[in-house]
Design an enzyme around this catalytic site. Structure first.
Site, short mmCIF file in Angstrom:
data_model
loop_
_atom_site.label_atom_id
_atom_site.label_comp_id
_atom_site.label_asym_id
_atom_site.label_seq_id
_atom_site.Cartn_x
_atom_site.Cartn_y
_atom_site.Cartn_z
N LYS A 1 -2.16 -1.67 -3.58
CA LYS A 1 -3.01 -0.51 -3.73
C LYS A 1 -2.10 0.69 -3.93
CE LYS A 1 -6.19 2.66 -1.42
NZ LYS A 1 -6.83 3.05 -0.13
N TYR B 1 0.85 -1.18 0.00
CA TYR B 1 0.00 0.00 0.00
C TYR B 1 0.89 1.23 0.00
CZ TYR B 1 -3.62 3.30 1.66
OH TYR B 1 -4.48 4.36 1.81
#
Length: 293
Positions: A158, A130
């Site tokens: 992400k 992330y």
């Protein structure tokens, strides 16, 4: 994880306590409107304002209520805390862990790569990288991501940089791996899907799950122009609930749509009258948009 999922807001009552019943109802609300997976304890979940025990409880409630996969946010500045949170999330029923880049201290790419390898080595569930530099002032270079994608327990990423060029470079460097690449900004969802993304973890999916699902479905059907058009129609709302009015504005807008979003926890403050009026106008535009999807 493929499709779209919200970094699910955490409903708190007026005194700041976790509202478990509202959280269960919220899971039902977003699932009924087309989301593909759920992300408790993400950035929009106010995870940094919760104690470790509260985060574990949120993940447990979401996992118990959900009928879709659960990608739980478990990252902390240190490896020990991250691994403890990841183990707790796995015990609570999470399917995978979303691990933010370590923040507060500065780390170079070699240090970040080593950190993620060590976390992935010990994690009982698949790990998703992330990168959200607006909050952490740190980002993962495409080359670093490409090397980490070869790890058998690193399942995806992400990317919340908002940089489509960097997103494309990451996709190129992970193309031969079994690696889910998801965008973290609703304002570029259509473009990211066209660049090879597999979906998105989007604040926008909290307030307009029908719209994010429609964008993904259009892209999957090969109608990239429609996906871009729908994305463009959501840009102003996405900006309002993220950069402009933040989590309090997002929760207000969700409540206006009937979602049991609860209140924001201090030090957040409820939006002022002018912010509420601006959000109400954008919600009217959203109603018009959803009437056509």
């Amino acid at each position: 994880m493929h499709g779209t999922g919200p970094p699910l807001v955490t409903p708190f009552d007026a005194d700041g306590a976790l509202d478990v019943d509202a959280l269960r109802d919220l899971v039902d609300w977003v699932e009924a409107r087309g989301i593909d997976f759920l992300v408790p304890c993400g950035s929009n979940s106010e995870a940094e304002l919760m104690a470790a025990e509260e985060r574990a409880r949120v993940i447990e409630v979401v996992a118990d209520a959900a009928s879709v996969p659960v990608l739980a946010g478990t990252g902390s500045p240190g490896k020990r805390e991250t691994l403890e949170a990841t183990a707790a999330a796995a015990d609570a029923g999470a399917d995978a862990a979303l691990v933010v880049t370590p923040f507060y201290y500065d780390h170079d790419q070699a240090t970040l790569e080593t950190y993620y390898r060590e976390v992935a080595d010990e994690s009982p569930v698949p790990v998703y990288l992330y990168s959200v530099p607006v909050f952490t002032d740190a980002s993962l270079d495409p080359e670093t991501v490409g090397r980490l994608a070869a790890h058998p327990n690193v399942a995806g990423m992400k990317d919340s940089s908002g940089d489509i060029a960097a997103f494309q470079r990451i996709r190129e460097r992970t193309a031969t791996a079994d690696f889910d690449l998801m965008v973290g900004s609703g304002g570029v969802l259509g473009q990211a899907l066209a660049a090879g993304g597999t979906g998105g973890v989007l604040a926008l999916a909290n307030i307009a799950p029908e719209a994010t699902a429609a964008i993904y479905e259009a892209s999957e059907a090969g109608d990239r122009e429609r996906a871009r058009e729908l994305t463009a129609a959501c840009v102003d709302l996405n900006h309002a609930i993220t950069a402009e009015y933040g989590i309090p504005g997002l929760k207000y807008a969700m409540r206006q749509r009937g979602a049991p979003a609860g209140h924001a926890r201090s030090p957040h403050r409820a939006p002022e009258a002018d912010a509420r009026a601006a959000l109400d106008e954008l919600l009217g535009d959203l109603d018009d948009l959803l009437a056509g999807v």
